[in-house]
Design a protein around this motif. Structure first.
Motif, PDB file in Angstrom:
ATOM      1  N   ASP A   1       0.813  -1.222   0.000  1.00  0.00           N
ATOM      2  CA  ASP A   1       0.000   0.000   0.000  1.00  0.00           C
ATOM      3  C   ASP A   1       0.846   1.272   0.000  1.00  0.00           C
ATOM      4  OD1 ASP A   1       0.985   0.007   2.574  1.00  0.00           O
ATOM      5  OD2 ASP A   1      -0.983   0.037   3.558  1.00  0.00           O
TER       6      ASP A   1
ATOM      7  N   ALA B   1      -4.195 -13.312   0.017  1.00  0.00           N
ATOM      8  CA  ALA B   1      -5.318 -13.268   0.960  1.00  0.00           C
ATOM      9  C   ALA B   1      -5.450 -11.867   1.544  1.00  0.00           C
ATOM     10  CB  ALA B   1      -5.122 -14.296   2.068  1.00  0.00           C
ATOM     11  N   GLY B   2      -4.334 -11.209   1.790  1.00  0.00           N
ATOM     12  CA  GLY B   2      -4.359  -9.857   2.322  1.00  0.00           C
ATOM     13  C   GLY B   2      -4.936  -8.850   1.352  1.00  0.00           C
ATOM     14  N   ARG B   3      -4.957  -9.165   0.082  1.00  0.00           N
ATOM     15  CA  ARG B   3      -5.526  -8.289  -0.941  1.00  0.00           C
ATOM     16  C   ARG B   3      -6.931  -8.733  -1.347  1.00  0.00           C
ATOM     17  NH1 ARG B   3      -3.050  -3.681  -1.048  1.00  0.00           N
ATOM     18  NH2 ARG B   3      -3.377  -3.352  -3.244  1.00  0.00           N
ATOM     19  N   GLY B   4      -7.507  -9.687  -0.579  1.00  0.00           N
ATOM     20  CA  GLY B   4      -8.892 -10.095  -0.826  1.00  0.00           C
ATOM     21  C   GLY B   4      -9.072 -11.339  -1.660  1.00  0.00           C
ATOM     22  N   PHE B   5      -8.010 -11.970  -2.100  1.00  0.00           N
ATOM     23  CA  PHE B   5      -8.122 -13.188  -2.894  1.00  0.00           C
ATOM     24  C   PHE B   5      -8.202 -14.392  -1.965  1.00  0.00           C
ATOM     25  CE2 PHE B   5      -6.141 -10.196  -5.757  1.00  0.00           C
ATOM     26  CZ  PHE B   5      -6.820 -10.413  -6.941  1.00  0.00           C
ATOM     27  N   ARG B   6      -9.042 -15.337  -2.296  1.00  0.00           N
ATOM     28  CA  ARG B   6      -9.206 -16.554  -1.507  1.00  0.00           C
ATOM     29  C   ARG B   6      -9.083 -17.757  -2.432  1.00  0.00           C
ATOM     30  NH1 ARG B   6      -8.399 -13.729   2.360  1.00  0.00           N
ATOM     31  NH2 ARG B   6      -9.963 -12.763   3.615  1.00  0.00           N
TER      32      ARG B   6
END
Length: 170
Positions: free
Chosen positions: A120, A140-145
């Motif tokens: 960021d 995962a921290g950027r919203g991907f699962r």
């Protein structure tokens, strides 16, 4: 980076990818048996680092790191303009004990004293920065699962038909 420290790398003008720094070539003349030269470079400012990042093709994740200019490890080294990256980088170096095949200096900068620019744009301690985590954690921290995919039945059928055809040929 070697182990848990950012360390200076052993320099030799005959080593692959070692720039023939004028001052290091001169210092090499005064080495005693069992001594070596260790060097590390740092960009002089943020703009120089960004310019280099933009102009270089990389096949791995590039991470911008910073260390306080008054860090005790850096104070133990000679600092001068890096003649390979003049006028954008500092070359830090020292003569120290060198064991055969030793690639890194014994001392260095512990990771707690290294900051990295995170995804960021915020500067964070090395261990706290998301960019330094595994790829799975970064995503995962950027919203991907991760998702589970069910095998498609027609692919199972194709694989079984291929196995039967191969068995008939043998």
């Amino acid at each position: 980076m070697f182990g848990s420290q950012l360390r200076a790398r052993h320099w030799s003008w005959i080593t692959k990818d070692s720039h023939p720094h004028v001052s290091l070539i001169e210092a090499k003349k005064s080495l005693s048996a069992g001594q070596g030269i260790f060097r590390i470079s740092f960009w002089k400012n943020f703009g120089a680092a960004l310019q280099s990042f933009g102009a270089t093709y990389r096949t791995s994740l590039a991470v911008l790191q910073r260390v306080r200019d008054d860090h005790p490890f850096l104070a133990s080294l000679t600092r001068e303009d890096d003649d390979w990256l003049k006028p954008t980088a500092w070359l830090y170096w020292k003569i120290d004990a060198h064991a055969h095949e030793q690639e890194w200096s014994v001392d260095g900068i512990f990771l707690d004293d290294v900051e990295v620019q995170d995804l960021d744009g915020t500067w964070r301690r090395f261990k706290d920065a998301l960019v330094m985590k595994s790829a799975e954690t970064r995503l995962a921290g950027r919203g991907f699962r991760p998702i589970l995919l069910r095998r498609l039945h027609f692919l199972d059928g194709l694989a079984n038909a291929y196995r039967r055809a191969m068995a008939r040929q043998s």
